[in-house]
Design a protein around this motif. Structure first.
Motif, mmCIF file in Angstrom:
data_model
loop_
_atom_site.group_PDB
_atom_site.id
_atom_site.type_symbol
_atom_site.label_atom_id
_atom_site.label_comp_id
_atom_site.label_asym_id
_atom_site.label_seq_id
_atom_site.Cartn_x
_atom_site.Cartn_y
_atom_site.Cartn_z
ATOM 1 N N LEU A 236 0.822 -1.204 0.000
ATOM 2 C CA LEU A 236 0.000 0.000 0.000
ATOM 3 C C LEU A 236 0.860 1.260 0.000
ATOM 4 C CD1 LEU A 236 -2.942 -0.987 2.388
ATOM 5 C CD2 LEU A 236 -2.820 -1.080 -0.111
ATOM 6 N N GLN A 237 2.051 1.149 0.594
ATOM 7 C CA GLN A 237 2.988 2.276 0.526
ATOM 8 C C GLN A 237 3.379 2.547 -0.925
ATOM 9 O OE1 GLN A 237 6.333 1.458 3.112
ATOM 10 N NE2 GLN A 237 4.978 0.493 4.613
ATOM 11 N N LEU A 238 3.704 1.476 -1.641
ATOM 12 C CA LEU A 238 4.089 1.629 -3.050
ATOM 13 C C LEU A 238 2.926 2.148 -3.891
ATOM 14 C CD1 LEU A 238 6.193 -1.612 -3.740
ATOM 15 C CD2 LEU A 238 7.020 0.679 -3.248
ATOM 16 N N VAL A 239 1.743 1.597 -3.647
ATOM 17 C CA VAL A 239 0.560 2.029 -4.384
ATOM 18 C C VAL A 239 0.320 3.521 -4.190
ATOM 19 C CG1 VAL A 239 -1.968 1.857 -4.413
ATOM 20 C CG2 VAL A 239 -0.577 -0.221 -4.396
ATOM 21 N N ASP A 240 0.447 3.967 -2.942
ATOM 22 C CA ASP A 240 0.241 5.382 -2.643
ATOM 23 C C ASP A 240 1.339 6.245 -3.254
ATOM 24 O OD1 ASP A 240 -1.112 7.556 -1.037
ATOM 25 O OD2 ASP A 240 0.896 7.632 -0.149
ATOM 26 N N GLN A 241 2.568 5.768 -3.185
ATOM 27 C CA GLN A 241 3.707 6.548 -3.685
ATOM 28 C C GLN A 241 3.669 6.717 -5.199
ATOM 29 O OE1 GLN A 241 6.089 7.992 -1.835
ATOM 30 N NE2 GLN A 241 7.119 8.843 -3.629
ATOM 31 N N PHE A 242 3.323 5.630 -5.912
ATOM 32 C CA PHE A 242 3.418 5.666 -7.377
ATOM 33 C C PHE A 242 2.053 5.715 -8.070
ATOM 34 C CE2 PHE A 242 7.318 3.585 -5.857
ATOM 35 C CZ PHE A 242 8.252 4.461 -6.402
ATOM 36 N N LYS A 243 0.977 5.840 -7.279
ATOM 37 C CA LYS A 243 -0.374 6.012 -7.824
ATOM 38 C C LYS A 243 -0.733 4.891 -8.803
ATOM 39 C CE LYS A 243 -0.262 9.797 -5.514
ATOM 40 N NZ LYS A 243 -0.830 9.778 -4.139
ATOM 41 N N LYS A 244 -0.576 3.649 -8.341
ATOM 42 C CA LYS A 244 -0.864 2.486 -9.175
ATOM 43 C C LYS A 244 -2.106 1.752 -8.671
ATOM 44 C CE LYS A 244 2.624 3.050 -11.859
ATOM 45 N NZ LYS A 244 2.413 3.380 -13.281
ATOM 46 N N PRO A 245 -2.812 1.050 -9.569
ATOM 47 C CA PRO A 245 -3.928 0.200 -9.122
ATOM 48 C C PRO A 245 -3.403 -0.932 -8.234
ATOM 49 C CG PRO A 245 -4.015 0.567 -11.494
ATOM 50 C CD PRO A 245 -2.680 1.062 -11.034
ATOM 51 N N PHE A 246 -4.240 -1.345 -7.313
ATOM 52 C CA PHE A 246 -3.868 -2.434 -6.406
ATOM 53 C C PHE A 246 -4.772 -3.628 -6.652
ATOM 54 C CE2 PHE A 246 -4.296 -4.581 -2.206
ATOM 55 C CZ PHE A 246 -2.994 -5.039 -2.110
ATOM 56 N N ILE A 247 -4.172 -4.833 -6.702
ATOM 57 C CA ILE A 247 -4.946 -6.051 -6.927
ATOM 58 C C ILE A 247 -4.722 -6.998 -5.751
ATOM 59 C CG2 ILE A 247 -5.394 -7.984 -8.480
ATOM 60 C CD1 ILE A 247 -4.163 -6.358 -10.734
ATOM 61 N N PRO A 248 -5.702 -7.146 -4.854
ATOM 62 C CA PRO A 248 -5.578 -8.103 -3.739
ATOM 63 C C PRO A 248 -5.690 -9.529 -4.267
ATOM 64 C CG PRO A 248 -7.738 -7.061 -3.714
ATOM 65 C CD PRO A 248 -6.971 -6.397 -4.815
ATOM 66 N N ILE A 249 -4.805 -10.400 -3.801
ATOM 67 C CA ILE A 249 -4.725 -11.766 -4.332
ATOM 68 C C ILE A 249 -5.055 -12.800 -3.270
ATOM 69 C CG2 ILE A 249 -3.178 -13.494 -5.336
ATOM 70 C CD1 ILE A 249 -3.873 -11.242 -7.274
ATOM 71 N N HIS A 250 -5.884 -13.767 -3.665
ATOM 72 C CA HIS A 250 -6.145 -14.955 -2.833
ATOM 73 C C HIS A 250 -5.022 -15.952 -3.121
ATOM 74 C CE1 HIS A 250 -7.994 -18.449 -1.035
ATOM 75 N NE2 HIS A 250 -9.066 -17.756 -0.682
ATOM 76 N N HIS A 251 -4.316 -16.345 -2.085
ATOM 77 C CA HIS A 251 -3.125 -17.183 -2.214
ATOM 78 C C HIS A 251 -3.392 -18.457 -3.018
ATOM 79 C CE1 HIS A 251 0.835 -18.616 -0.857
ATOM 80 N NE2 HIS A 251 0.263 -19.786 -0.639
ATOM 81 N N MET A 252 -4.531 -19.092 -2.765
ATOM 82 C CA MET A 252 -4.813 -20.362 -3.434
ATOM 83 C C MET A 252 -5.266 -20.168 -4.880
ATOM 84 S SD MET A 252 -6.332 -22.645 -0.330
ATOM 85 C CE MET A 252 -7.216 -21.267 0.383
ATOM 86 N N GLU A 253 -5.912 -19.049 -5.151
ATOM 87 C CA GLU A 253 -6.237 -18.746 -6.543
ATOM 88 C C GLU A 253 -4.951 -18.586 -7.337
ATOM 89 O OE1 GLU A 253 -9.381 -15.824 -7.533
ATOM 90 O OE2 GLU A 253 -7.875 -14.888 -8.833
ATOM 91 N N ALA A 254 -3.946 -17.961 -6.727
ATOM 92 C CA ALA A 254 -2.653 -17.780 -7.402
ATOM 93 C C ALA A 254 -2.006 -19.120 -7.700
ATOM 94 C CB ALA A 254 -1.728 -16.919 -6.545
ATOM 95 N N HIS A 255 -2.014 -20.023 -6.721
ATOM 96 C CA HIS A 255 -1.464 -21.367 -6.954
ATOM 97 C C HIS A 255 -2.210 -22.059 -8.100
ATOM 98 C CE1 HIS A 255 1.694 -22.197 -4.134
ATOM 99 N NE2 HIS A 255 0.970 -21.883 -3.076
ATOM 100 N N ALA A 256 -3.525 -21.920 -8.104
ATOM 101 C CA ALA A 256 -4.351 -22.619 -9.098
ATOM 102 C C ALA A 256 -4.084 -22.129 -10.514
ATOM 103 C CB ALA A 256 -5.827 -22.456 -8.753
ATOM 104 N N LEU A 257 -3.810 -20.845 -10.675
ATOM 105 C CA LEU A 257 -3.665 -20.270 -12.007
ATOM 106 C C LEU A 257 -2.226 -20.247 -12.508
ATOM 107 C CD1 LEU A 257 -6.141 -17.235 -11.792
ATOM 108 C CD2 LEU A 257 -6.557 -19.536 -12.680
ATOM 109 N N THR A 258 -1.266 -20.616 -11.664
ATOM 110 C CA THR A 258 0.144 -20.591 -12.076
ATOM 111 C C THR A 258 0.394 -21.431 -13.325
ATOM 112 O OG1 THR A 258 0.877 -20.242 -9.799
ATOM 113 C CG2 THR A 258 2.523 -21.062 -11.334
#
Length: 428
Positions: free
Chosen positions: A132-154
């Motif tokens: 969130l520090q980086l998002v605020d500093q560089f004004k970028k969109p943030f994407i919250p990730i579900h850990h298991m969804e990430a494993h599933a889609l790798t």
């Protein structure tokens, strides 16, 4: 940018010099032009601090990871406050290394993706706060990730896999079977009713004191069990796979662990040694435990494949089973699952071992998938929180079976007995 102080979730604004020091660590290439999506992924759900930059074509432009395994081996398990402190000490360096290796500046990123659930609360907090520090500093969109969804889609990063496919996630913290129908569209078929398989293997390894074994002193519990099992004879012990009468695709490992603990205690008495010493039969126990876990996982997965095929949820001719998570790197368990997929005319796919364990690449790739699908992209992070408990909000859970209703497909005891015979012949 903001820097963490010693209290979780509390920040202070650093001096301008600190900001320049952080940004000065990157080797930017202003002449480069990126015409596609670039996502920075940050992972701190448990005991690995990881970051990676991935583009929409699946190219890993840069990655870095700091493992805490050596520290936690000495303490006999993960201590959350220790893991939190190690994340704090390393996250800035890891993110900087990943960005520097990618030759991408933060301003060129399309979004920042970070694991927010599930996991250890103290660990998740470090990653989310830093992101969130980086998002605020560089004004970028943030994407919250579900850990298991990430494993599933790798697997979609390493292989051209189309939806739908069946996914088995097995690790130290999770165990579930789900039908992946799309990005953020999963149908839960089964899950562990108690502990995860990796957790059980780690506990058995600790009970056997394998860290004192000269060949296993630097290995995690699961790796130590797999290594020692190659030297053992699993027929010397007869551990029965759990839930043999259960007409569903759920898993259970705590009862098996209890039986194994009693067996180890009995063998210690027989050999006249105290707890903390290595049994002469340790390799045989490791082999029997691994085999039993493999059979249990294979049987439940076999049921799920048959159910999905019978209901038309998977392609009849080219059904795909994806296996991911830390325990997926166990080659014995992989062989058992390969026998199941061969018997059901399905294809087994596993990400490379380095992508089976927690890593920043899978988080960044999940961010790419969500960015392309336009799902879960936040331009306002106010109120965003991490969720440590194992919940499945990203999965639509389905009750396949009721207490008085059996599965309505051609699963017979004989089918799986035939598979077990092949297991006996082919494994090791």
């Amino acid at each position: 940018m903001l820097i963490l102080n010693k209290t979780a979730g509390v920040f202070f604004k650093p001096s301008r010099r600190k900001i320049y020091e952080f940004l000065g660590g990157f080797h930017f290439h202003p002449g480069k032009l990126f015409l596609h999506k670039l996502v920075l992924g940050i992972e701190t759900s448990c005991d690995d601090t990881a970051a990676a930059v991935v583009d929409e074509a699946g190219n890993v432009l840069g990655e870095a990871i700091h493992s805490q395994t050596e520290v936690h081996l000495k303490t006999g398990g993960i201590i959350p406050p220790v893991a939190q402190q190690l994340h704090r000490e390393n996250i800035q360096r890891i993110v900087q290394e990943a960005l520097s290796a990618s030759e991408v500046s933060p301003s060129e990123l399309s979004a920042i993706a970070t694991t927010v659930k599930p996991g250890l609360a103290l660990s998740l907090g470090v990653g989310l706060s830093f992101s969130l520090q980086l998002v605020d500093q560089f004004k970028k969109p943030f994407i919250p990730i579900h850990h298991m969804e990430a494993h599933a889609l790798t697997i979609r990063l390493t292989n051209k896999v189309e939806f739908p496919f069946l996914v088995l996630l097995i690790s130290g913290g999770h165990c579930l079977l789900a039908l992946a129908r799309g990005v953020s569209d999963f149908l839960l078929l089964g899950k562990s009713l108690d502990i995860a398989p990796g957790d059980m293997l780690d506990k058995v390894a600790r009970r056997l004191c394998l860290i004192k074994h000269p060949e296993c002193s630097t290995m995690s519990g699961g790796k130590a069990i797999e290594h020692l099992a190659k030297q053992g004879n699993r027929l010397h012990f007869d551990f029965q796979p759990p839930m043999q009468r259960a007409k569903n695709c759920d898993f259970s490992f705590s009862g098996l662990q209890h039986v194994i603990d009693k067996m180890i205690m009995q063998k210690e008495k027989e050999e006249g040694i105290e707890q903390g010493q290595i049994l002469s039969s340790a390799a045989d126990i490791a082999a029997a435990v691994q085999h039993t876990v493999a059979c249990h996982v294979a049987k439940r997965t076999h049921r799920a494949i048959l159910f999905c095929k019978q209901r038309g949820l998977l392609h009849q001719s080219n059904a795909v089973l994806v296996v991911s998570g830390g325990v997926a790197s166990n080659l014995y368990i992989r062989k058992a699952l390969e026998i199941v997929t061969n018997a059901t005319q399905s294809t087994l796919l596993c990400p490379p071992p380095r992508l089976c364990t927690d890593n920043g690449v899978m988080i960044a790739w999940n961010g790419v998938e969500r960015l392309r699908a336009g799902l879960g992209i936040l331009h306002n992070t106010e109120g965003i929180r991490y969720e440590p408990k194992y919940v499945v909000p990203f999965i639509i859970s389905v009750q396949l079976y009721h207490k008085n209703q059996s599965l309505n497909f051609a699963f017979t005891v004989k089918v799986f007995i035939d598979i077990l015979v092949v297991l006996e012949e082919r494994l090791y």
